[in-house]
Design an enzyme around this catalytic site. Structure first.
Site, PDB file in Angstrom:
ATOM      1  CG  ASP A   1      10.533  -1.974   4.080  1.00 26.01           C
ATOM      2  OD1 ASP A   1       9.345  -2.229   4.602  1.00 26.01           O
ATOM      3  OD2 ASP A   1      10.847  -2.642   3.214  1.00 26.01           O
ATOM      4  CB  THR A  25      -0.901   0.051   1.404  1.00 23.72           C
ATOM      5  OG1 THR A  25      -0.288  -0.398   2.428  1.00 23.72           O
ATOM      6  CG2 THR A  25      -2.082  -1.005   1.142  1.00 23.72           C
TER       7      THR A  25
HETATM    8  C1  GLA Z   1       8.978  -4.097   0.759  1.00 27.08           C
HETATM    9  C2  GLA Z   1       8.998  -2.695   0.110  1.00 27.08           C
HETATM   10  C3  GLA Z   1       8.043  -1.780   1.113  1.00 27.08           C
HETATM   11  C4  GLA Z   1       6.618  -2.400   0.906  1.00 27.08           C
HETATM   12  C5  GLA Z   1       6.536  -3.919   1.209  1.00 27.08           C
HETATM   13  C6  GLA Z   1       5.179  -4.489   0.880  1.00 27.08           C
HETATM   14  O1  GLA Z   1       9.252  -4.401   1.979  1.00 27.08           O
HETATM   15  O2  GLA Z   1      10.369  -2.162   0.663  1.00 27.08           O
HETATM   16  O3  GLA Z   1       8.358  -0.545   0.617  1.00 27.08           O
HETATM   17  O4  GLA Z   1       6.265  -1.931  -0.389  1.00 27.08           O
HETATM   18  O5  GLA Z   1       7.498  -4.526   0.337  1.00 27.08           O
HETATM   19  O6  GLA Z   1       4.326  -3.844   1.570  1.00 27.08           O
END
Ligand code: GLA
Length: 387
Positions: free
Chosen positions: A177, A42
């Site tokens: 993240d 999202t």
């Molecule tokens: C990875 C990406 C994030 C996010 C997740 C899915 O961890 O680094 O930015 O998009 O996937 O939610």
């Protein structure tokens, strides 16, 4: 195996190596991996995410060396890299791209940095969907900001990590993240609106309600670099464009159905997942505030099957783990992170914990030839200087 974030042991090992290599003492910094309770894929759609930093991360000891060279030693890999700070100095080692990228992104933003020596180690399992790379980026972004007195705000530190992924690692990721890794606070999840970048801390204490959060690592290595991750993002952007919006955020199922003929079946399903996920994050936040963990868990299963069937980022091992969880009566279980491998995140009633873990280990091993790795997590602080 249970991973333990033991600062003292890790710091000790780092410090010994630092002495051997550089004959000096540096300053210690740390940052964390993350979990995400709900709100997957999202972030790059301008939607909500609900992550928290965890008690597993990266620790680095760093000192400025007065040269224009960066010398970094990755303790866990036993690899040493030296690089300059110009674009053409990009090292070959994959792990070093994260450190090099952070330096380059700081320089691009006008931050004045020069050479330094560093030794780092970590205990975020690699390829498990727990953002070991964001932990590495945030540790260095935070540390360099502090050591060179750059004065970037915390959002910019998170963006430095995100741009590192985009420009030096080939992953067109969202901000979740790096945000979680920088802003994490012990005992709290954070609901971030990835469009306005407003966020709120939510106290999170499942133990108080008789629940536990546990990750099961399928040990299928999840690799986002050059992966279908970027394809998913491209699908969402195509649909948003047809809808005449910047992001999928805020689109309704009715709007999506109205343009069904103008988009591919695959893009339709992917957008359907994202639209559903938006609502689930808000539902989960409301349920948490009401102490209603069963609703939280129910939404987690919905996310899992949406990610598996519509978004197609699961794999048989993760579907199997979510299936076992359901059979054992676990309240919620789903793939966590980008997908394509890694962990399930499970919300388990205390009294079911032991039977669930035993059953998951036995059944998974019988089917795939090895046990999943059990990872208990504690919601902890994000990027910081260690005293
Ligand atoms: C990875 C990406 C994030 C996010 C997740 C899915 O961890 O680094 O930015 O998009 O996937 O939610």
């Amino acid at each position: 195996m249970i991973f333990k974030y033991n600062y003292n042991t890790m710091k000790q090992r780092i410090s010994e190596k630092f002495h051997t290599l550089f004959n000096a003492d540096g300053v210690f910094y740390a940052s964390a991996g993350r979990i995400n309770l709900i709100g997957e894929h999202t972030d790059y759609n301008g939607g909500f995410v609900f992550p928290g930093a965890i008690d597993k991360g990266i620790i680095a000891e760093i000192e400025l060396n007065g040269t224009d060279k960066v010398n970094v030693y990755a303790l866990d890999l036993d690899e040493y890299v030296e690089f300059g700070l110009n674009e053409e100095d990009k090292p070959v080692q994959g792990w070093a791209h994260y450190v090099f990228g952070v330096c380059r992104e700081i320089l691009k933003r006008g931050g004045k940095i020069s050479g330094f020596n560093a030794v780092f180690a970590g205990d975020v399992p690699l390829g498990a969907g727990m953002s070991s790379s964001a932990a590495l980026e945030s540790t260095f972004a935070f540390a360099l900001d502090d050591l060179f007195h750059l004065g970037f705000d915390k959002f910019e530190l998170a963006r430095i990590g995100q741009s590192t992924e985009h420009n030096y690692c080939g992953v067109n990721c969202g901000i979740m993240d790096q945000f979680a890794s920088v802003f994490g606070k012990a005992g709290h999840l954070m609901r971030l609106d990835c469009r306005s970048m407003e966020f709120e801390y939510f106290p999170f204490d499942p133990g108080k309600y008789g629940y536990r959060l546990v990750l099961l690592n399928s040990c299928v290595k999840h690799e986002l670099v050059g992966s279908p991750y970027n394809d998913r993002r491209a699908s969402c952007e195509r649909v948003a464009k047809v809808l005449g919006q910047e992001f999928l955020r805020g689109a309704t199922m009715e709007q999506l159905d109205a343009i069904k003929d103008q988009i591919s079946e695959e893009d339709y399903r992917r957008a359907r997942y994202v639209i559903g996920e938006e609502k689930r994050v808000l539902d989960v936040c409301a349920a948490l505030e009401a102490g209603d963990y069963e609703t939280v868990g129910a939404r987690m299963y919905e996310t899992h099957w949406g990610m598996s069937k519509d978004y197609e980022v699961s794999c048989i091992e993760l579907d199997y783990l979510a299936g076992i969880a359901h059979t054992c009566g676990v309240s919620g279980s789903r793939i966590m992170g980008g997908g394509f491998g890694g962990c399930t995140i499970n919300l388990v009633k205390e009294e079911l914990y032991n039977t669930f873990i035993e059953e998951a280990k036995t059944a998974f091993a019988a089917r795939f030839g090895h046990e999943p790795v059990v990872i208990d997590v504690v919601i902890s602080d994000g990027a910081r200087k260690l005293e």
